[in-house]
Each structure stands twice: as C-alpha cells, then as structure tokens.
Design an enzyme around this catalytic site. Structure first.
Site, PDB file in Angstrom:
ATOM      1  NE  ARG A   1      -2.064  -1.424   3.590  1.00 47.95           N
ATOM      2  CZ  ARG A   1      -2.400  -1.101   4.832  1.00 47.95           C
ATOM      3  NH1 ARG A   1      -3.520  -0.439   5.043  1.00 47.95           N
ATOM      4  NH2 ARG A   1      -1.645  -1.435   5.846  1.00 47.95           N
TER       5      ARG A   1
ATOM      6  CG  LEU B   1      -0.912   5.404  -4.816  1.00 48.65           C
ATOM      7  CD1 LEU B   1       0.080   6.457  -5.284  1.00 48.65           C
ATOM      8  CD2 LEU B   1      -1.764   4.919  -5.990  1.00 48.65           C
ATOM      9  CE  LYS B   2      -4.200   3.167   4.142  1.00 54.61           C
ATOM     10  NZ  LYS B   2      -5.478   3.886   4.119  1.00 54.61           N
TER      11      LYS B   2
ATOM     12  N   GLY C   1     -22.489   3.262  13.101  1.00 60.33           N
ATOM     13  CA  GLY C   1     -21.910   2.159  13.871  1.00 60.33           C
ATOM     14  C   GLY C   1     -20.495   2.412  14.347  1.00 60.33           C
ATOM     15  CB  SER C   2     -17.258   2.223  12.697  1.00 56.31           C
ATOM     16  OG  SER C   2     -17.436   3.004  11.526  1.00 56.31           O
TER      17      SER C   2
ATOM     18  CB  CYS D   1      -6.498  -0.581   0.841  1.00 54.49           C
ATOM     19  SG  CYS D   1      -5.573   0.533  -0.228  1.00 54.49           S
TER      20      CYS D   1
ATOM     21  CB  CYS E   1     -22.787   2.104   0.818  1.00 52.28           C
ATOM     22  SG  CYS E   1     -22.164   2.172   2.488  1.00 52.28           S
TER      23      CYS E   1
ATOM     24  CG  HIS F   1     -17.110   8.173   1.692  1.00 47.17           C
ATOM     25  ND1 HIS F   1     -18.467   8.044   1.876  1.00 47.17           N
ATOM     26  CD2 HIS F   1     -16.598   6.929   1.821  1.00 47.17           C
ATOM     27  CE1 HIS F   1     -18.758   6.769   2.089  1.00 47.17           C
ATOM     28  NE2 HIS F   1     -17.647   6.080   2.059  1.00 47.17           N
TER      29      HIS F   1
ATOM     30  CB  CYS G   1     -20.892   5.605   5.541  1.00 44.68           C
ATOM     31  SG  CYS G   1     -20.514   3.858   5.242  1.00 44.68           S
TER      32      CYS G   1
END
Length: 783
Positions: free
Chosen positions: A25, A27-28, A457-458, A541, A668, A719, A751
């Site tokens: 990862r 690039l992330k 939720g989260s 990811c 979603c 997001h 979300c």
C-alpha cells in the site's frame, strides 16, 4: 479521412489492468502523507514513478512482453474516472480556482475535486458496476468546455519507454465516461451528458494523435458501460454513441491501434455495433459471458478482420480456476477470427497482488488460489498454448485440474449439518409480523423522540486502537489487557455520544478490524489474509476475506461487546452486524455453488447472533447491507433471481425477532430508486442510506415510491474531511422533511466514522445535533 497508420500486432497475452496501490500500500501511504502536508507533490510523484516502474518489471518477470504493448499503463492516483475528467477538462465550476489558465489541474487540485474543500462538496461517488470499487462521478453540462487539459497519460507512456518498455496506455472510453457522468448543477432538467459526445471526441482524437507521436502502438479504451443494462441511458442512444465514437476515433489520421475492453459481462447487442467500427481489437469477458454464436454475416465478417481477445482468466475473484476449460474457450474464438489473444476478464485491481505473499494461509488453500501475479502467469501460460499448441502447456493445465479436484474433496468445503439446516427452511423462517404492529410495539418499548439521531456504527479507529490490536496479535498484550483497553474506548465513545446528545448509542466497534473480516475471523468456512489488500476507493483499501467452505457460527461474536455497552447507558444501544449479502460481496466467495446457497448459510449464522443479542437485552439490531445494490446483476434478465436470494437471505437473518426489537439496515451508494422494491421487501424497520454527497437527491425517489418504513438519509458525507455546517445539515433535513413524513425520518451520517479523525467527527456530530434541535423546534416538537 481513413487512417493508414502501420499497425503492430496485438500481443498474444495481456491483462486489462493491474493493482495500482503497491504491494504494501505504498501509494496509499504516500498520498495520505501528501494530504497531511508531510511530503511534497514532487515526492509523491517520485513514489508513484517507482511504483509504476516496479509494476512493469514485475509483469515482465511474470511473462508479459517488455516491448509489445502487452503491459497496460493503467496507474491512477485516485480513480480512473477522475483521471479521465481532468484529462478532458471536465472540472466542475466550483473548483475553477484549482484550474490554471491552460486548463491544467495540479495534484493538490486533483485531490480537492475528489475530497472536497470548504463549502465545495467533492464529486459524488458510487460503485463501479457490480464490484466493490467506487468511482467518482464526473459532472457534465452544456457549460463544460472540453479540451486536452492533461498529458499525464502521454508522459507516463514516455516514462515507460525511457525505461525500455513499450506499454499500452489505458483510459476510460468516451461513451462510458459520458454514460457514467451526471448532469452538472448548471444543466437544464432532462440534460444527458451523452449529448456532449460530439464535443468530447475531438479531445480523445487529439490524445490519440499525441500518443501516436510518442510511439504508442496500441491504446486501450475501457467501455464497460456497453455490457450493462443498468446505465441511465436509452440502450439505443448508447449503441448509437458507440457507432459514432469509434467511427470518429478510427478515422484519426495518425493514431495507435484501438483496443476496446468491455469487462464485467457480455457485450450482447453492442457486439455487432463495435464490430462494424474500425477498431483493431476488442475483448470479450468470457468469465461472465460466453463465446458469441449465431452472428449475422456482417458481424462475423467484421470480427474476422480484428483481434478478438478472450477474457478467460477471472479478474474479479481469486480462485485458480479451470485452465483446461479456459483454453477450450480460446480455441472456440478461432472460429470468429484467426487473430486470438488471451487476457483477464477485468482489470486485476479487484484482486490482491500475490498469494505467495501470504505465509499464514494453509498450503492446501493457497494451492486453490490465484491472486494478480498468479493470474498474469496463467495468461502467459495460455498465450504460450495459443502459439505452441495444447501439448506445450499440458503440465500447467493438469496441475490446475488437480487443484480443482483437491478443493472439491477437502474437509469443510461441505458440512452435512449446515446443509441439513438450510434444507429444512420453510417460508415462515423468512417472514416477520405486520409492520404497523411492530411500529407500535417499538414506539412503546423505545420511546424515541421526533427525528431520532444515531450514527451508522463505527467511530474513528485511532492509532492506539490499531496498536493494541497489533500487540494482541503479536502476543505483546494479553487478552485481559486488550479487553480492558477496548472497554475503556467503548466507555469513552458512549460518554461522548451522551454528552453530544445522540439518541441511539453505538459502541464504536474498536475491536473490529473490518466490517467483514471481523465476522470472517469468527465464522467457520472463512480464511483471512495478511497482505491481500485491494483498493476500494482513493486511498481506502480493504482485505477481502476468503469464503472457501460451508459457513456456520461456532460461538457468539458481538454479544459481550453490546451487553457491556448497554450497561453504560440508559439509552438504547444498537447491536451491529454485517449482512449476508455484504459479507459475500466484500469477500472472495466460493464459485462452486450458487451464491444464494452460500448467502443462506451466512444468514443462519447471523440469525443465531441476533437471537443471542435479543436475549441479552439489546433492543435495536442493525444488519448492514451496503452492498445490496452492488451485486445487482448488470443484465436485467438476472435481476429477479438475484433479488430473490439476496432479499431472502436478509429476511432469514432478521425474521426471528420479537415485534418490539427494532431491525435497522444501512445501504451505501445504493441508487435507492433502482432497488426500491428490494429495499421495501427487506422489511427492515429503519433503513439508513447515503444522501449527503448527492444533496438529498434520493428523497424524491423515496417520496414517489410510497416507502412507509423508517428512513435515515445521511446528512454528513463521511468520505470527505469536510465538517458540514449547522446550516448545511439544517437545509438537508428540511429537504428530507419536505418529501418524507416526519414520523419516518431518522438523522444520521452517511456511513460509519471509522476512517475519519476525532476532531472532525465530533465537530460534525455536534452540528448534526444542533441542526436537528433547530428543525425540531421549527416543527414545534421537542425531544
């Protein structure tokens, strides 16, 4: 004008695309470092160049050619649709300050369009066909001025050429680009972006000319819209656009050869249209589709003059597959054209890099799998078979067949007890009582206010939470120490929600690494990976779990966490589960039985969990199905069967509860109007949906549908790092109330909050509560 450019033969073996995030990862991490201001744009560019170089070298080592255009140049910093938009200058007017005089958008501006800035909302995001990848939706109107605003695709080809590679540049094709775009805010009602095709094509033509001048022998134009019957365009208009687009691009005086890739299904009635154009090669997805037969003489004659590329290696799943059958399909293609090549069915961005990079997976299971690198090797093997004949690859074909046989006979793939339980199901197992009766029982049991507030939720997963989980896995933290830390985090989250004034409490899910993997780790029939990362959107990811056998629940999973949370508050606590469809959609699922059979097994495991939550005193249970729309087949003829088993599996998981237990679900990017009947048939008491980024467009679909159950259209786009203002949330709520009766309406973010930071999360939630109170007061209702 007829193009007379000399052509290089299409490579015998290729892939449609390759993972672009890096094996670890990279690039992330580089992109997020740039966002944080700890690295510069030049440093990010350098990291990206290193990743592209490593990819080319790896693909060459796996068997693709260095100089025959078999390696696709398909890199993206964030998203291929965003790349196409900035390439052709399609930047919304609200980001005009990010565009220089030549129409160029720098890296900072590119990410601003993706993530938003201040009061400027980012581009809307939605699912890429029936995958778990999200793309950014360009905004096109009559005011959009198309021009070749970025030459990055040319520069990346030249970068490869300087390193000794002749690659194949990849860009989203003009028809798919416009068909998947939405009308801009400035566009008149009824405007269709596809109507701008004639204005867009000269930009694509200029790009082709620039690529030809740079020495590119082939260019890949991705046109997956052609396989879908779910595009918001009349099919006849789409096919007419295909004919126009490729007649124009085929006539460009100096251009690379054109390879049109059409993944995710069969081309159907688009095949004769594409075949009649002057493109030199086209791909057929032979995993989702089949070898065309019964072609009319004109189409058969046209295909005979093109390279037909058989997508026989599944780019969408991780099973090793039947190579003997794949080679058979390739030989069938020889009846269509003497020039046949082999490829993956889709880009490999949907699968992890390398199964050999998974030391914790059992060797037997690894023998059944093929990640991106193994699929490239399979392509190279089949390409060699096309050139040298079946006997040349007999050993590889036999090895794949042996792996299939081993998998079929392995313990756990079939569990007699699981299969007996599903066989004994009756219609009553899928049905709850009347909704009106349930609503009255829940009102009495829960006593919630007008416009009840909750979250999905989260809560943010802090570095301390992730560190504790890693220390537990390494044995550096005992189970008791880990439990104490997670309980302390849950108490902090509960206290925060109480202080902010949220009505229905969640525990924040600090113990969960991922909303699917967490359950996969606690259910029989699953395996999880260490390095199996795939891109979901932008820098986000996930590691899809591997569902390889029959599924059952050996023990309760969430009950202790929810019970502890309920002990901290007098307010109702939501138990949080991931639904059967989403567990399937966000896992790599066994391909040896119908999906519906697997979904019912997962649903029964969740049904047991819900029963235990209810017995423990949890009065609200949310069963998330964000992927319900995602798995909807692209062909309308397949919708009924899918909706039958997907809706049925949700109902099977939730139908065992009492009337006073309230069932929630969350969806979603669901394009509510497309699956409204399915959502109604889920029979959840409350459904939350994403609506903030699209500025409540969905409420009109809800209004016209007559949907009567509880509904929570999101008012906070999680997001994006933006904090919505009180005024913005108030406006969204008032828009929702103008279309939805207040008794139905819930207030919630779009979300879960896992990927956000605490500062922005707390500020956003405070604004949501303040706006809710203002709207309540205006309506003459107090909590």
């Amino acid at each position: 004008m007829t193009d007379t450019t000399p052509r290089t033969a299409f490579p015998t073996g290729t892939i449609i695309g390759y993972p672009r995030i890096g094996r670890r990862r990279e690039l992330k991490k580089a992109v997020e470092s740039f966002w944080a201001g700890t690295t510069t744009a030049d440093e990010l560019e350098s990291t990206a160049a290193e990743l592209r170089s490593a990819t080319r070298e790896r693909l060459a080592a796996l068997g693709l050619g260095r100089d025959d255009a078999s390696i696709p140049e398909s890199f993206s910093y964030y998203d291929q649709m965003l790349d196409a938009a900035v390439t052709v200058g399609a930047v919304p007017s609200r980001f005009a300050s990010r565009v220089d005089a030549a129409g160029v958008v720098d890296l900072a501006g590119y990410f601003t369009i993706a993530r938003g800035e201040g009061e400027n909302a980012p581009l809307e995001m939605t699912k890429w066909f029936d995958s778990n990848y999200h793309y950014l939706v360009p905004e096109i109107g009559p005011e959009t001025t198309f021009r070749l605003a970025s030459d990055r695709i040319v520069r990346e080809f030249e970068e490869a050429k300087a390193a000794g590679f002749v690659t194949r540049p990849v860009i989203v094709g003009p028809v798919t680009f416009l068909a998947l775009s939405k009308a801009s805010d400035e566009a008149p009602e009824g405007f269709h972006p596809l109507s701008r095709l004639d204005d867009l094509l000269p930009v694509y033509a200029e790009l082709l000319t620039r690529l030809a001048a740079a020495g590119a022998p082939w260019v890949q134009l991705d046109e997956p819209a052609l396989v879908s019957e779910s595009i918001d365009e009349e099919r006849s208009a789409l096919l007419s656009a295909v004919a126009t687009a490729y007649a124009v691009l085929g006539a460009v005086a100096s251009r690379p050869a054109l390879f049109v890739a059409a993944p995710y299904g069969s081309l159907g009635d688009a095949l004769p249209v594409l075949a009649a154009t002057p493109i030199e090669a086209l791909s057929l997805d032979l995993v989702r589709g089949s070898v065309p037969t019964g072609l009319d003489p004109a189409t058969a004659s046209a295909l005979a003059g093109k390279t037909v590329v058989g997508g026989v290696i599944d780019g969408h799943n991780i099973w090793r597959g039947d190579l003997e059958a794949a080679f058979g399909r390739l030989t069938e293609l020889l009846a269509l054209s003497p020039e046949v090549a082999v490829s993956t069915s889709t880009s490999l961005l949907h699968v992890p890099h390398d199964v050999d990079d998974e030391p914790a997976l059992a060797d037997q299971l690894k023998g059944w799998l093929a990640f991106a690198d193994q699929k490239v090797t399979q392509v190279a093997t089949l390409a060699r078979g096309l050139v040298d004949g079946h006997e040349a690859i007999q050993g590889e074909l036999s090895d794949a067949s042996a792996a299939l046989a081993d998998r079929a006979a392995a313990p756990g793939v079939r569990d007699a007890a699981v299969r007996a339980r599903t066989a004994a199901l009756t219609a009553q197992d899928f049905s709850r009582g009347d909704y009106t009766d349930r609503l009255a029982a829940q009102d009495a049991a829960l006593g919630l206010p007008f416009l009840p507030t909750t979250t999905i939720g989260s809560f943010p997963q802090t570095s301390d939470i992730r560190r504790a989980r890693a220390q537990l896995a390494k044995g550096l933290l005992s189970e008791a120490e880990y439990l104490a830390r997670m309980q302390a985090e849950i108490k902090r989250v509960v206290d925060l929600q109480e202080e902010i004034g949220i009505d229905v409490i969640v525990h924040g899910e600090p113990e969960r690494n991922d909303m699917v993997q967490y359950f996969a780790e606690n259910l029989d029939g699953f395996a999880v990976t260490q390095n199996g990362w795939v891109q979901s959107y932008g820098s986000r990811c996930t590691r899809p779990s591997i569902l390889w056998g029959d599924v059952s629940r050996p023990a309760p999973i969430t009950v202790d966490w929810s019970s502890f949370t309920q002990s901290l508050t007098a307010k109702p606590v939501k138990g949080m589960l991931t639904g059967p469809v989403t567990i399937l959609a966000w896992s790599f699922v066994r391909d040896d039985q119908p999906l519906g059979d697997t979904a019912r097994q997962v649903a029964l495991a969740l049904r047991d969990e819900i029963a235990d939550l209810e017995a423990a005193g949890i009065r609200i249970v949310q069963v998330d199905e964000p992927a319900l729309r995602e798995l909807l087949p692209l062909k309308k003829a397949d919708h009924a069967e899918y909706l039958d088993w997907s809706v049925g599996s949700f109902r099977l998981s939730t139908a065992g509860v009492r009337d006073e237990t309230q069932i929630h679900t969350h969806l979603c990017y669901s394009e509510f109007g497309v699956v409204i009947d399915a959502i109604r048939n889920l029979d959840a008491d409350v459904t939350s949906i994403e609506a903030a980024r699209s500025r409540m467009e969905v409420v009109h679909d809800i209004q016209t549908s007559g949907f009567e159950h509880g509904i929570g259209p999101g008012v906070y786009d999680i997001h994006s790092p933006r904090v919505p203002s009180v005024a913005e949330v108030t406006e969204l709520l008032e828009t929702a109330l103008s279309a939805i009766p207040g008794r139905q309406l819930w207030v919630n973010p779009d979300c879960g909050l896992k990927t956000r930071g605490y500062d922005e999360t707390v500020a956003s939630l405070r604004n949501i509560i303040e706006a809710t109170r203002a709207v309540r007061a205006k309506a003459g209702v107090t909590a």
